[in-house]
Design an enzyme around this catalytic site. Structure first.
Site, PDB file in Angstrom:
ATOM      1  N   ASP A   1       2.787  -4.804   8.173  1.00 11.53           N
ATOM      2  CA  ASP A   1       1.585  -3.803   8.011  1.00 11.53           C
ATOM      3  C   ASP A   1       0.368  -4.834   7.841  1.00 11.53           C
ATOM      4  O   ASP A   1       0.108  -5.824   6.985  1.00 11.53           O
ATOM      5  CB  ASP A   1       1.347  -3.241   6.644  1.00 11.53           C
ATOM      6  CG  ASP A   1       0.438  -2.533   6.409  1.00 11.53           C
ATOM      7  OD1 ASP A   1      -0.652  -2.530   6.952  1.00 11.53           O
ATOM      8  OD2 ASP A   1       0.284  -1.897   5.236  1.00 11.53           O
TER       9      ASP A   1
ATOM     10  N   HIS B   1       0.710  -1.174   0.200  1.00  9.36           N
ATOM     11  CA  HIS B   1      -0.018  -0.059  -0.044  1.00  9.36           C
ATOM     12  C   HIS B   1       0.951   1.255  -0.038  1.00  9.36           C
ATOM     13  O   HIS B   1       2.092   1.028   0.555  1.00  9.36           O
ATOM     14  CB  HIS B   1      -0.884  -0.070   1.170  1.00  9.36           C
ATOM     15  CG  HIS B   1      -1.930   1.033   1.291  1.00  9.36           C
ATOM     16  ND1 HIS B   1      -1.790   2.300   1.811  1.00  9.36           N
ATOM     17  CD2 HIS B   1      -3.271   0.868   1.146  1.00  9.36           C
ATOM     18  CE1 HIS B   1      -2.834   3.038   1.645  1.00  9.36           C
ATOM     19  NE2 HIS B   1      -3.938   2.309   1.182  1.00  9.36           N
TER      20      HIS B   1
ATOM     21  N   CYS C   1      -4.882   2.585  -3.909  1.00 11.75           N
ATOM     22  CA  CYS C   1      -3.575   2.935  -3.290  1.00 11.75           C
ATOM     23  C   CYS C   1      -2.675   1.944  -3.143  1.00 11.75           C
ATOM     24  O   CYS C   1      -1.868   1.903  -2.330  1.00 11.75           O
ATOM     25  CB  CYS C   1      -3.916   3.291  -1.683  1.00 11.75           C
ATOM     26  SG  CYS C   1      -4.825   4.897  -1.387  1.00 11.75           S
TER      27      CYS C   1
ATOM     28  N   LYS D   1     -10.669  -1.261   9.782  1.00 17.29           N
ATOM     29  CA  LYS D   1     -10.448  -2.546   8.961  1.00 17.29           C
ATOM     30  C   LYS D   1     -11.108  -3.769   9.642  1.00 17.29           C
ATOM     31  O   LYS D   1     -10.964  -4.916   9.340  1.00 17.29           O
ATOM     32  CB  LYS D   1      -9.312  -2.485   8.375  1.00 17.29           C
ATOM     33  CG  LYS D   1      -8.693  -1.543   7.521  1.00 17.29           C
ATOM     34  CD  LYS D   1      -9.444  -1.367   6.193  1.00 17.29           C
ATOM     35  CE  LYS D   1      -8.928  -0.167   5.533  1.00 17.29           C
ATOM     36  NZ  LYS D   1      -7.548  -0.466   4.983  1.00 17.29           N
TER      37      LYS D   1
ATOM     38  N   GLN E   1      -4.503  -5.228   6.380  1.00 23.16           N
ATOM     39  CA  GLN E   1      -5.621  -6.376   5.729  1.00 23.16           C
ATOM     40  C   GLN E   1      -5.707  -7.530   6.398  1.00 23.16           C
ATOM     41  O   GLN E   1      -6.659  -8.416   5.803  1.00 23.16           O
ATOM     42  CB  GLN E   1      -5.139  -6.285   4.227  1.00 23.16           C
ATOM     43  CG  GLN E   1      -5.256  -4.990   3.567  1.00 23.16           C
ATOM     44  CD  GLN E   1      -6.777  -4.497   3.236  1.00 23.16           C
ATOM     45  OE1 GLN E   1      -7.823  -5.307   3.594  1.00 23.16           O
ATOM     46  NE2 GLN E   1      -7.202  -3.280   3.373  1.00 23.16           N
TER      47      GLN E   1
END
Length: 653
Positions: free
Chosen positions: A447, A370, A611, A473, A450
């Site tokens: 990260d 991202h 993104c 999220k 997700q």
């Protein structure tokens, strides 16, 4: 009128005055004695055992009551919600000191003494059970049937076995404003003469003692007493305890009913939300928790000696503890609240990165990141003269570990990569990648924005130095996110922003900073939404991340097969290990036209570059259509999307 116990009789005038609520049961002498014992044992700076007399067995532990429609129900702990899971207590404040009790007294208290001890508002009968609630838990009697006419034993009856108390001076004791497991009377008792007030020393002892809810003020800083980083201490919040939900069977219909927005209609059609990679919807439990916070707890935190500050502080730190439990972090002191995953990555870049990245050092990221995991490192590399390396991916969208190995060297200071690609759904081999980076002495940031809504995340097993995600999220509010950091990594990171909350003391000559995590939380944080995130995590505990993963995988397999059956449709990103994200393009159609056509039928998907422009350009695309899955999606949602795509395709056949 007399009872079967000799020497006791009902006082009909007392009965008429009392008018107890349905379900109230006035205790006998043995219970009253037990009440006195428990009361005096709770007093600070005393020694002894309280009143001598009969004792009763301890009441059974509270258990969750049936859920009240429209509001969530909570068990008393994580261990009740998740069999085999140890309850984690918040890691802030100091443990309540043990308090000895009064000397043993061989007298049964008089009626006036009983009235003093009980007070007008303490709960009454045993056993007790936890009731369903939308916020602060309470206790209620198990029995709901009307009792026989209650009474207090008369003064004469008590006098047969005990003389009036002479060895206790009257006093007043401020009690905390949360429910205590003591029996009491819900009745109008005889008026009590004014009691001697507490002295200054007494108030000081109470303010810092076991009954104090203001634990967070004890270390209010002065330069002569800085607050060093210390091992975490266990602490039981005074107002909002560590709570979870009762684990239930996975039932997608029931889960859908928990999300009120799914009852919306868009363009005359029931809403089908397949844009979960952008943001997830919120269950009623989260909405109710936010409402409860603003109605009953709203205050700034950590630095005020009033009840709402204590409630808000407890709620905020309880949410931190829930996040630590969710990630299997060893301590809640390893959890920093931020605005989102983007701010968390920038915090690491501007704090740890500025401290440790120098000219010629290398930062390694992957080709499927991202923008939030690209731009901060570009900015840091440009500022420091460092070099940014990129791990290639294969044609399915999976990391090429052989090429990754070639990029690692002693010059590598940081590796930062996604756990799950937001554009392709690829699940990266994160644990293996962390191990490879650590062999070269590099720090690793993962990260997880997700990942957290699709799979169980265990930061201890993963062994990353930093892990980040966004609350919205994972079915929580927007504007709240999490940075997990290993203790040594956080301790090796200077403060990023300066201001209130993150300081221990300030003079014009120098500032002493708080230890992590507080040193990274300057100013007034997003308190309510942190509490809402805690409620979202507790909600997921009712379902189980393993159950969610299994359900979403079945949907993913089904949706992939159905999409591949549509002529001219090409799926972008076909890695073997994928989470619930699908990207595709349709021959003859712009991606925004496909998104608009689905929207006309109430189906929400994302169309654009997500993104992640370098990711899509690796596959020769500028934009894709991206349906993404969550726990509340079902096979009917997939069928509706496939049917709409087929109609669109036939329209221009």
């Amino acid at each position: 009128m007399s009872t079967s116990d000799p020497g006791f009789q009902f006082d009909e005038d007392a009965v008429a005055q009392a008018k107890p609520a349905v379900g109230a049961v006035f205790p006998d002498v043995a219970t009253l004695t037990q009440m006195a014992n428990e009361f005096f044992r709770a007093l600070p700076n005393q020694a002894g055992q309280g009143f001598a007399g009969a004792t009763l067995p301890a009441p059974p532990a509270p258990s969750a009551s049936p859920t009240v429609p429209g509001s969530p129900s909570f068990p008393t702990s994580y261990s009740a919600a998740i069999p085999g899971t140890e309850k984690r207590q918040p890691q802030f404040g100091v443990p309540a000191p043990s308090t000895p009790s009064l000397p043993s007294i061989d007298k049964v208290p008089s009626e006036a003494d009983i009235a003093r001890l009980a007070g007008p508002g303490m709960p009454v009968s045993f056993p007790l059970e936890a009731t369903a609630f939308t916020g602060t838990p309470s206790l209620s009697p198990l029995s709901t049937s009307a009792p026989s006419a209650p009474s207090l034993p008369s003064q004469a009856a008590i006098a047969q076995t005990a003389a009036p108390l002479t060895s206790i001076s009257p006093f007043s004791l401020p009690l905390p404003d949360f429910d205590l497991p003591f029996p009491s009377f819900e009745a109008s008792l005889p008026s009590i003469p004014p009691l001697a007030p507490l002295g200054t020393d007494d108030f000081a002892r109470l303010a810092l003692g076991a009954l104090s809810p203001f634990y967070f003020l004890e270390d209010a800083g002065a330069l002569s007493h800085p607050i060093p980083a210390q091992p975490a201490q266990s602490y039981s919040p005074a107002v909002v305890p560590d709570i979870g939900f009762i684990r239930r069977q996975f039932d997608v219909t029931s889960i859908r009913n928990d999300f009120p927005i799914l009852r919306e209609k868009v363009n005359g059609h029931p809403l089908i939300w397949l844009d979960n990679a952008a943001t997830t919807q919120k269950p009623q439990a989260v909405i109710d928790r936010l409402t409860y916070f603003y109605e009953h707890e709203n205050s700034n935190i950590h630095r005020a000696a009033h009840d709402l500050a204590a409630r808000a502080t407890d709620a905020y730190e309880d949410a931190r503890s829930k996040v630590a439990h969710f990630l299997n972090a060893p301590s809640s002191k390893e959890i920093v609240f931020v605005r989102g995953a983007t701010e968390a990555i920038n915090l690491v870049a501007q704090s740890w990165g500025r401290q440790h990245i120098n000219k010629g050092d290398e930062i390694v990221i992957s080709w499927i990141e991202h923008h939030a995991n690209i731009v901060p490192w570009q900015m840091l590399a440009a500022e420091k003269g460092a070099i940014l390396r990129v791990i290639p991916v294969d044609d399915s969208g999976q990391i090429r570990l052989d090429e990754y190995e070639k990029l690692l060297s002693t010059r590598t200071k940081l590796v930062s990569f996604t756990h799950v690609s937001n554009a392709l759904g690829t699940i990266t081999p994160a644990q293996q990648m962390v191990q490879m980076a650590h062999r070269y002495g590099a720090r690793v940031l993962v990260d997880g924005a997700q990942a957290v809504s699709h799979m169980r995340v265990d930061v201890q097993s993963l062994d990353a130095d930093f892990y980040v995600f966004s609350g919205h999220k994972v079915f929580g509010p927007t504007g709240i996110g999490v940075l997990y950091g290993k203790p040594d990594a956080l301790a090796d990171s200077p403060p990023w922003q300066g201001g209130g909350n993150m300081i221990a003391d300030v003079t014009f000559e120098k500032t002493i900073y708080q230890p992590p995590p507080f040193r990274f939380e300057a100013g007034t944080g997003n308190i309510a939404d942190a509490v809402g995130l805690g409620a979202a995590i507790a909600y997921l505990d009712t379902i189980g991340m393993e159950n969610i993963s299994r359900h979403e995988h079945e949907l993913l397999v089904y949706a992939t097969e159905e999409l591949q059956s549509i002529p001219g449709l090409c799926i972008i990103g076909t890695a073997k290990e994928k989470a619930g994200v699908l990207s595709f393009v349709l021959d003859g159609y712009k991606t925004e036209d496909v998104g608009a056509a689905l929207n006309r039928e109430g189906i929400a998907v994302r169309s654009g570059h997500h993104c992640a422009q370098p990711t899509l350009r690796r596959f020769g695309q500028e934009t894709t259509v991206r349906p993404s899955l969550a726990l509340y999606n079902n096979f009917e949602d997939i069928d509706a999307m496939i049917a709409a795509l087929r109609r669109l395709k036939q329209l221009h056949a």
